[in-house]
Design a protein around this motif. Sequence first.
Motif, PDB file in Angstrom:
ATOM      1  N   LEU A 129      37.731  36.421  31.620  1.00 43.04           N
ATOM      2  CA  LEU A 129      37.419  37.815  31.937  1.00 43.04           C
ATOM      3  C   LEU A 129      36.353  38.393  31.009  1.00 43.04           C
ATOM      4  O   LEU A 129      35.763  39.436  31.322  1.00 43.04           O
ATOM      5  CB  LEU A 129      38.691  38.672  31.842  1.00 43.04           C
ATOM      6  CG  LEU A 129      39.788  38.354  32.857  1.00 43.04           C
ATOM      7  CD1 LEU A 129      41.027  39.188  32.550  1.00 43.04           C
ATOM      8  CD2 LEU A 129      39.304  38.612  34.278  1.00 43.04           C
ATOM      9  N   ARG A 130      36.107  37.763  29.894  1.00 41.82           N
ATOM     10  CA  ARG A 130      35.105  38.264  28.949  1.00 41.82           C
ATOM     11  C   ARG A 130      33.764  38.474  29.661  1.00 41.82           C
ATOM     12  O   ARG A 130      33.262  37.596  30.365  1.00 41.82           O
ATOM     13  CB  ARG A 130      34.934  37.287  27.790  1.00 41.82           C
ATOM     14  CG  ARG A 130      33.952  37.762  26.710  1.00 41.82           C
ATOM     15  CD  ARG A 130      33.795  36.714  25.623  1.00 41.82           C
ATOM     16  NE  ARG A 130      35.046  36.485  24.911  1.00 41.82           N
ATOM     17  CZ  ARG A 130      35.467  37.203  23.868  1.00 41.82           C
ATOM     18  NH1 ARG A 130      34.718  38.220  23.431  1.00 41.82           N
ATOM     19  NH2 ARG A 130      36.603  36.905  23.268  1.00 41.82           N
ATOM     20  N   GLY A 131      33.208  39.653  29.474  1.00 36.36           N
ATOM     21  CA  GLY A 131      31.908  39.964  30.045  1.00 36.36           C
ATOM     22  C   GLY A 131      31.917  40.369  31.504  1.00 36.36           C
ATOM     23  O   GLY A 131      30.874  40.718  32.062  1.00 36.36           O
ATOM     24  N   LYS A 132      33.088  40.380  32.135  1.00 36.53           N
ATOM     25  CA  LYS A 132      33.154  40.677  33.562  1.00 36.53           C
ATOM     26  C   LYS A 132      33.286  42.182  33.819  1.00 36.53           C
ATOM     27  O   LYS A 132      33.770  42.941  32.986  1.00 36.53           O
ATOM     28  CB  LYS A 132      34.338  39.948  34.199  1.00 36.53           C
ATOM     29  CG  LYS A 132      34.281  38.440  34.057  1.00 36.53           C
ATOM     30  CD  LYS A 132      33.040  37.848  34.722  1.00 36.53           C
ATOM     31  CE  LYS A 132      33.057  36.328  34.745  1.00 36.53           C
ATOM     32  NZ  LYS A 132      32.943  35.720  33.417  1.00 36.53           N
ATOM     33  N   ARG A 133      32.853  42.591  35.012  1.00 38.47           N
ATOM     34  CA  ARG A 133      33.018  43.964  35.480  1.00 38.47           C
ATOM     35  C   ARG A 133      34.384  44.061  36.166  1.00 38.47           C
ATOM     36  O   ARG A 133      34.618  43.397  37.189  1.00 38.47           O
ATOM     37  CB  ARG A 133      31.917  44.345  36.450  1.00 38.47           C
ATOM     38  CG  ARG A 133      30.492  44.318  35.861  1.00 38.47           C
ATOM     39  CD  ARG A 133      29.463  44.479  36.969  1.00 38.47           C
ATOM     40  NE  ARG A 133      29.593  43.396  37.947  1.00 38.47           N
ATOM     41  CZ  ARG A 133      29.174  43.472  39.206  1.00 38.47           C
ATOM     42  NH1 ARG A 133      28.585  44.580  39.653  1.00 38.47           N
ATOM     43  NH2 ARG A 133      29.323  42.444  40.022  1.00 38.47           N
ATOM     44  N   ILE A 134      35.266  44.896  35.612  1.00 40.51           N
ATOM     45  CA  ILE A 134      36.648  44.961  36.092  1.00 40.51           C
ATOM     46  C   ILE A 134      36.947  46.366  36.604  1.00 40.51           C
ATOM     47  O   ILE A 134      36.725  47.355  35.898  1.00 40.51           O
ATOM     48  CB  ILE A 134      37.635  44.588  34.974  1.00 40.51           C
ATOM     49  CG1 ILE A 134      37.297  43.206  34.407  1.00 40.51           C
ATOM     50  CG2 ILE A 134      39.068  44.626  35.501  1.00 40.51           C
ATOM     51  CD1 ILE A 134      38.164  42.811  33.229  1.00 40.51           C
ATOM     52  N   ALA A 135      37.465  46.465  37.830  1.00 35.84           N
ATOM     53  CA  ALA A 135      37.860  47.755  38.393  1.00 35.84           C
ATOM     54  C   ALA A 135      38.995  48.339  37.566  1.00 35.84           C
ATOM     55  O   ALA A 135      39.954  47.646  37.224  1.00 35.84           O
ATOM     56  CB  ALA A 135      38.292  47.587  39.845  1.00 35.84           C
TER      57      ALA A 135
ATOM     58  N   SER B 211      31.947  43.332  48.182  1.00 35.33           N
ATOM     59  CA  SER B 211      30.567  43.811  48.094  1.00 35.33           C
ATOM     60  C   SER B 211      29.959  43.577  46.723  1.00 35.33           C
ATOM     61  O   SER B 211      28.827  43.986  46.465  1.00 35.33           O
ATOM     62  CB  SER B 211      30.517  45.299  48.434  1.00 35.33           C
ATOM     63  OG  SER B 211      31.297  46.055  47.518  1.00 35.33           O
ATOM     64  N   LYS B 212      30.728  42.948  45.832  1.00 38.46           N
ATOM     65  CA  LYS B 212      30.299  42.594  44.474  1.00 38.46           C
ATOM     66  C   LYS B 212      29.920  43.810  43.627  1.00 38.46           C
ATOM     67  O   LYS B 212      29.086  43.721  42.729  1.00 38.46           O
ATOM     68  CB  LYS B 212      29.150  41.588  44.534  1.00 38.46           C
ATOM     69  CG  LYS B 212      29.557  40.291  45.251  1.00 38.46           C
ATOM     70  CD  LYS B 212      28.484  39.243  45.199  1.00 38.46           C
ATOM     71  CE  LYS B 212      28.948  37.979  45.926  1.00 38.46           C
ATOM     72  NZ  LYS B 212      27.924  36.909  45.908  1.00 38.46           N
ATOM     73  N   GLN B 213      30.607  44.951  43.899  1.00 41.68           N
ATOM     74  CA  GLN B 213      30.492  46.100  43.001  1.00 41.68           C
ATOM     75  C   GLN B 213      31.183  45.800  41.681  1.00 41.68           C
ATOM     76  O   GLN B 213      30.816  46.352  40.642  1.00 41.68           O
ATOM     77  CB  GLN B 213      31.116  47.331  43.651  1.00 41.68           C
ATOM     78  CG  GLN B 213      30.479  47.794  44.928  1.00 41.68           C
ATOM     79  CD  GLN B 213      31.242  48.952  45.528  1.00 41.68           C
ATOM     80  OE1 GLN B 213      31.523  49.955  44.857  1.00 41.68           O
ATOM     81  NE2 GLN B 213      31.601  48.821  46.796  1.00 41.68           N
ATOM     82  N   VAL B 214      32.241  44.986  41.742  1.00 42.70           N
ATOM     83  CA  VAL B 214      32.963  44.545  40.553  1.00 42.70           C
ATOM     84  C   VAL B 214      33.194  43.047  40.665  1.00 42.70           C
ATOM     85  O   VAL B 214      33.119  42.464  41.755  1.00 42.70           O
ATOM     86  CB  VAL B 214      34.315  45.279  40.393  1.00 42.70           C
ATOM     87  CG1 VAL B 214      34.108  46.775  40.180  1.00 42.70           C
ATOM     88  CG2 VAL B 214      35.227  45.041  41.598  1.00 42.70           C
ATOM     89  N   ASP B 215      33.490  42.438  39.535  1.00 42.43           N
ATOM     90  CA  ASP B 215      33.777  41.008  39.518  1.00 42.43           C
ATOM     91  C   ASP B 215      35.263  40.716  39.669  1.00 42.43           C
ATOM     92  O   ASP B 215      35.638  39.666  40.209  1.00 42.43           O
ATOM     93  CB  ASP B 215      33.297  40.391  38.191  1.00 42.43           C
ATOM     94  CG  ASP B 215      31.803  40.556  37.979  1.00 42.43           C
ATOM     95  OD1 ASP B 215      31.031  40.373  38.932  1.00 42.43           O
ATOM     96  OD2 ASP B 215      31.410  40.892  36.832  1.00 42.43           O
ATOM     97  N   VAL B 216      36.072  41.626  39.143  1.00 45.44           N
ATOM     98  CA  VAL B 216      37.521  41.412  39.091  1.00 45.44           C
ATOM     99  C   VAL B 216      38.215  42.733  39.403  1.00 45.44           C
ATOM    100  O   VAL B 216      37.753  43.804  38.978  1.00 45.44           O
ATOM    101  CB  VAL B 216      37.972  40.916  37.695  1.00 45.44           C
ATOM    102  CG1 VAL B 216      39.484  40.700  37.652  1.00 45.44           C
ATOM    103  CG2 VAL B 216      37.232  39.647  37.307  1.00 45.44           C
TER     104      VAL B 216
END
Length: 350
Positions: free
Chosen positions: A149-155, A198-203
């Motif tokens: 999860l490091r560096g990921k965009r998370i809702a 839609s790839k607004q977030v990664d996770v």
Amino acid sequence: MLAVERFSRRRFSALVAAFAVPLVASSSPFGAQAGSSDAGKLPTEIPEGTVLRIGDPETQRALELSGLIDQLPFKVEWANISGGPQTIEAFRANALDVGSVADIPPIHATWTGLKVKIIAAKFRKDPVAPPIYQLGIAPGVEVRTLADLRGKRIAFSPGQAQGALVLRVLQAAGLKKEDVNLIELPSNGDAYPVALASKQVDVAPIWGVLIKHYLHQYGADGATTIPHGLRDDPAHLYAPQAVLDDPAKAAALGEYVRYWALATRWVEEHPKEWIEGYYVATQGLDSEDGQYLVDADGQFDIPPDWNDVIARQQATIDLLARELNRPPIKAEDLFDRRFEKIATNALNAS
């Protein structure tokens, strides 16, 4: 989308229209009993004409299907509303007396100046498997373990259970908020699966039948999910302090907690009737989806005392306070222990 209506957080603007015609019921076969000896006595007299405005759609349907609804010793105005933001808004508008939520809304309400108390607590006998939530991974994103999860965009929805789960997951992974990019996004309806696709977030944490539908719709594109491995099962009833200070409503709430417990057991003991009568008839799901959700629910656990519940709530408060820069709260102050033993007493007496 009817297929995900069960998991939508209903908009408050629909609240008034969602009230059902009040239901008049007969006397309860059980007398209300207080919880802890040091918590004071819960009123037991329910004056004629007492009305509770209840936002708990699943229990409403279970009471209807089981016939228990005819035994409620007070009038009910049912509101088709659940979840933290909407129940808090309804509480503030003096439009709701009790709501059904997870563990975060009472904390968030307190931080926003609204005095509320938890009056019932329910969990699952197996708190981890199957989980309510899984971490949805956007197509093309490589996340196989929590460390990834490091560096990921998370809702992230700070006032809802999903937001607390994200913080717990980061803690379990040894990560800090600064190690990821938290994207504030309310978890209404299918907002999280859509944001992932839609790839607004990664996770994003997704739940229930949304997990199944997300993988079915986007799995061919590379969408995946991973388990988080943490407890995610708290379910509570909570009410504004002003409602609990009204003796008639407090007494009625004691009875509602009793029937909430009986309805919970009825659902577990009648899975086919529940699937057809709730998921298929009112939520627009098919029988296969309904069975998926029944299997995911597992067996319920209503604890006879709240000591461990309060300890877990305190750990959650401490985490949120630290990560969200909020003032500390004593978890004990969020629970009205006059209600503590009502649910288990009802199950044992019937």
